[in-house]
Motif scaffolding. Structure first.
Motif, PDB file in Angstrom:
ATOM      1  N   ASP A 169     -13.474  69.092  21.358  1.00 21.81           N
ATOM      2  CA  ASP A 169     -14.806  70.014  21.190  1.00 21.81           C
ATOM      3  C   ASP A 169     -15.785  69.034  20.892  1.00 21.81           C
ATOM      4  N   LEU A 170     -15.643  67.867  20.311  1.00 19.49           N
ATOM      5  CA  LEU A 170     -16.801  67.213  20.141  1.00 19.49           C
ATOM      6  C   LEU A 170     -17.620  66.573  21.282  1.00 19.49           C
ATOM      7  N   ILE A 171     -16.926  66.670  22.330  1.00 21.57           N
ATOM      8  CA  ILE A 171     -17.559  65.748  23.470  1.00 21.57           C
ATOM      9  C   ILE A 171     -17.819  66.611  24.684  1.00 21.57           C
ATOM     10  N   PRO A 172     -19.075  66.270  24.981  1.00 20.25           N
ATOM     11  CA  PRO A 172     -19.602  67.384  26.177  1.00 20.25           C
ATOM     12  C   PRO A 172     -18.696  67.067  27.475  1.00 20.25           C
ATOM     13  N   GLN A 173     -18.445  68.129  28.228  1.00 19.96           N
ATOM     14  CA  GLN A 173     -17.893  68.046  29.179  1.00 19.96           C
ATOM     15  C   GLN A 173     -18.512  68.483  30.625  1.00 19.96           C
ATOM     16  N   THR A 174     -18.147  67.588  31.622  1.00 18.14           N
ATOM     17  CA  THR A 174     -19.012  67.906  32.888  1.00 18.14           C
ATOM     18  C   THR A 174     -17.793  67.778  34.034  1.00 18.14           C
ATOM     19  N   THR A 175     -18.101  67.925  35.134  1.00 18.77           N
ATOM     20  CA  THR A 175     -17.247  67.952  36.451  1.00 18.77           C
ATOM     21  C   THR A 175     -17.522  66.796  37.315  1.00 18.77           C
ATOM     22  N   THR A 176     -16.549  66.343  38.072  1.00 18.73           N
ATOM     23  CA  THR A 176     -16.545  65.410  39.072  1.00 18.73           C
ATOM     24  C   THR A 176     -15.890  65.798  40.217  1.00 18.73           C
ATOM     25  N   SER A 177     -16.378  65.212  41.324  1.00 18.73           N
ATOM     26  CA  SER A 177     -15.338  65.728  42.614  1.00 18.73           C
ATOM     27  C   SER A 177     -14.877  64.124  43.114  1.00 18.73           C
ATOM     28  N   ASN A 178     -14.953  62.911  42.397  1.00 20.68           N
ATOM     29  CA  ASN A 178     -14.243  61.851  42.637  1.00 20.68           C
ATOM     30  C   ASN A 178     -13.315  61.481  41.989  1.00 20.68           C
ATOM     31  N   THR A 179     -12.681  60.381  42.482  1.00 20.05           N
ATOM     32  CA  THR A 179     -11.500  59.908  41.513  1.00 20.05           C
ATOM     33  C   THR A 179     -11.847  58.704  40.514  1.00 20.05           C
ATOM     34  N   ALA A 180     -12.971  58.519  40.429  1.00 22.05           N
ATOM     35  CA  ALA A 180     -13.763  57.774  39.376  1.00 22.05           C
ATOM     36  C   ALA A 180     -15.059  58.187  39.184  1.00 22.05           C
ATOM     37  N   VAL A 181     -15.469  58.042  37.833  1.00 24.48           N
ATOM     38  CA  VAL A 181     -16.995  58.268  37.544  1.00 24.48           C
ATOM     39  C   VAL A 181     -17.478  56.653  37.427  1.00 24.48           C
ATOM     40  N   THR A 182     -18.378  56.521  38.338  1.00 25.46           N
ATOM     41  CA  THR A 182     -19.246  55.397  38.460  1.00 25.46           C
ATOM     42  C   THR A 182     -20.577  55.351  38.016  1.00 25.46           C
ATOM     43  N   TYR A 183     -21.123  54.438  37.205  1.00 22.92           N
ATOM     44  CA  TYR A 183     -22.365  54.530  36.891  1.00 22.92           C
ATOM     45  C   TYR A 183     -22.998  53.129  36.676  1.00 22.92           C
ATOM     46  N   MET A 184     -24.171  53.036  36.711  1.00 17.47           N
ATOM     47  CA  MET A 184     -24.695  51.570  36.366  1.00 17.47           C
ATOM     48  C   MET A 184     -25.308  51.563  34.793  1.00 17.47           C
ATOM     49  N   GLU A 185     -24.837  50.254  34.070  1.00 19.11           N
ATOM     50  CA  GLU A 185     -25.378  50.183  32.927  1.00 19.11           C
ATOM     51  C   GLU A 185     -26.173  48.866  32.928  1.00 19.11           C
ATOM     52  N   GLU A 186     -27.466  49.162  32.164  1.00 24.71           N
ATOM     53  CA  GLU A 186     -28.155  48.103  31.751  1.00 24.71           C
ATOM     54  C   GLU A 186     -27.633  47.001  30.947  1.00 24.71           C
ATOM     55  N   THR A 187     -27.370  45.982  31.491  1.00 24.10           N
ATOM     56  CA  THR A 187     -26.752  44.970  30.607  1.00 24.10           C
ATOM     57  C   THR A 187     -27.750  43.710  30.318  1.00 24.10           C
ATOM     58  N   THR A 188     -28.921  43.775  30.715  1.00 21.67           N
ATOM     59  CA  THR A 188     -29.835  42.861  30.288  1.00 21.67           C
ATOM     60  C   THR A 188     -31.233  43.399  30.213  1.00 21.67           C
ATOM     61  N   PHE A 189     -31.755  43.225  29.056  1.00 23.31           N
ATOM     62  CA  PHE A 189     -33.147  43.628  29.024  1.00 23.31           C
ATOM     63  C   PHE A 189     -34.040  42.841  27.887  1.00 23.31           C
ATOM     64  N   THR A 190     -34.697  42.192  28.772  1.00 26.17           N
ATOM     65  CA  THR A 190     -35.705  41.082  28.262  1.00 26.17           C
ATOM     66  C   THR A 190     -37.283  41.860  28.151  1.00 26.17           C
ATOM     67  N   ASN A 191     -37.684  42.194  26.995  1.00 28.09           N
ATOM     68  CA  ASN A 191     -38.985  42.394  27.229  1.00 28.09           C
ATOM     69  C   ASN A 191     -39.890  41.298  26.603  1.00 28.09           C
TER      70      ASN A 191
END
Length: 415
Positions: A169-191
């Motif tokens: 119950d602590l975690i937000p729930q969403t829905t997906t229609s895929n077999t995996a949740v794929t997303y992009m993570e910003e792994t380099t940030f040089t300001n």
């Protein structure tokens, strides 16, 4: 993830909570490992007066924590409303099916069962000689030699003592229609932004993205039941419809913490690479928890909103006393807040052992993406069930656990 809406009231409440927490942290730091209030200089008075001030600040932190929690929910509702509006404008939408459960027919009362029995109907209207004849029977008609009185169960089922569901119950729930949740993570940030002279060369920044993926996993269970049970006891269907989904959710609750990520397991938070850790060491337990919260804020750049703790570890905090015997988390006669540093505490023995707790931003940087919710089905096609008059009742769900920012979580060890 959708852009976060500006919410001045939430920012103000969070700021007040941070100030109160900072004051409490200063007090505990001065009191030291032994909680010696005589060493506290940031507040004045006797030990009792200082303890009263600590309780006052703790109550204030609790109230502010509840305000922050409520305002976060308001903000989330506003964001969902905006997202839904944007979805309608672009033609996106999702249909939700509503399932109705069949209700069992009410059982007849004891009075109805008795008055409708053949024995009662035959007895009606018989008096006089027949009554005299009964007196001369050699065998006394009693419970041992006659009809035993009928009994009717209340219908209540006392559930087996098992671990309740606390973490899901602590975690937000969403829905997906895929077999995996794929997303992009910003792994380099040089300001490289810097002040530059007229005609000077612009400093060069650097950004890099990495694709991340969390696989959808299935949690399942089945229960064999005879045809007669389902036909003769109306309560069985509702009972099973309740307990099988609970089994699935209880397993999911444990996987969120302890899943090792090896198929078909989910990868639980305690096994996510990049999660932070804070050892208690010689610190008082509240200090160690607060240091973990600071790590979540500074390194994880997140706002912690909950602490997950084993019941025995919370017991040790609730029973903390000053050097002169004053309970810090409230008198034994008080219910006491199930909060620490203004954050709610979820007590669960899903931890493999006591001594470790988890703090983090459960509202923003982890998500349970449900591919298919809990589904309960019945079939007699399993094995030889058809010729044996048995039914297989099964329940399962498919979901992926997505920790978007591991550094937004921190374990506290050695409690």
């Amino acid at each position: 993830m959708p852009e976060v809406l500006e919410f001045p009231a939430l920012k103000e409440a969070q700021g007040k909570l941070d100030n109160v927490n900072a004051k409490l942290a200063e007090i505990f730091d001065e009191a030291g490992q032994a909680y010696d209030l005589s060493k506290v200089k940031c507040i004045r008075g006797t030990s009792h007066e200082k303890a009263a001030e600590i309780r006052k600040l703790n109550d204030e932190a609790t109230d502010l924590g509840r305000q922050v929690d409520n305002l976060v929910q308001v903000q989330k509702a506003a964001e969902r409303t905006r997202s839904a509006q944007e979805g309608r404008e672009t033609g996106d939408g999702a249909d939700r099916d509503e399932h109705e459960r069949e209700r069992g027919k009410p059982q007849k009362s004891f009075g109805q069962l008795f008055t409708e029995s053949a024995a009662y109907k035959q007895k009606q209207g018989r008096t006089g000689p027949e009554s005299t004849l009964d007196i001369h029977l050699k065998t006394l008609l009693s419970e041992s030699a006659g009809w035993a009185p009928p009994t009717v169960r209340t219908g209540r089922v006392v559930d087996y003592a098992t671990r309740p569901i606390q973490v899901v119950d602590l975690i937000p729930q969403t829905t997906t229609s895929n077999t995996a949740v794929t997303y992009m993570e910003e792994t380099t940030f040089t300001n490289a932004a810097a002040e530059t002279d007229e005609g000077g060369t612009y400093p060069e920044a650097a950004l890099a993205l990495t694709e991340k993926s969390s696989l959808v996993r299935k949690i399942a269970v089945f229960l064999p039941v005879t045809d007669e049970q389902l036909e003769d006891v109306g309560q069985v269907q509702g009972y099973v419809d309740n307990r099988l989904p609970f089994m699935v959710r209880q397993r999911l609750d444990g996987q969120i913490l302890n899943g090792n990520g090896t198929a078909p397991n989910l990868r639980g938070l305690l096994n996510v690479v990049g999660i932070q850790t804070q050892a208690k060491g010689s610190d008082p337990v509240p200090d160690a928890v607060y240091k973990a919260l600071v790590k979540v804020r500074v390194t994880g750049r997140a706002i912690p909103n909950a602490v997950v703790m084993h019941p025995t570890d919370w017991q040790n905090i609730r029973l903390l006393r000053t050097a002169d015997g004053i309970y810090i988390w409230g008198n034994p006669s008080d219910a006491g807040p199930e909060r620490i540093w203004g954050l709610q505490v979820a007590q669960t023995d899903a931890f493999t052992s006591a001594g470790t707790s988890l703090v983090g931003d459960f509202a923003n940087y982890i998500e349970l993406a449900v591919r298919r919710g809990i589904d309960v089905q019945v079939s007699n096609s399993h094995s030889t069930y058809f010729v044996e008059g048995k039914q297989a009742l099964r329940a399962d769900m498919r979901a992926a656990l997505v920790p978007y920012r591991p550094a937004a979580f921190c374990t506290v060890t050695g409690l």
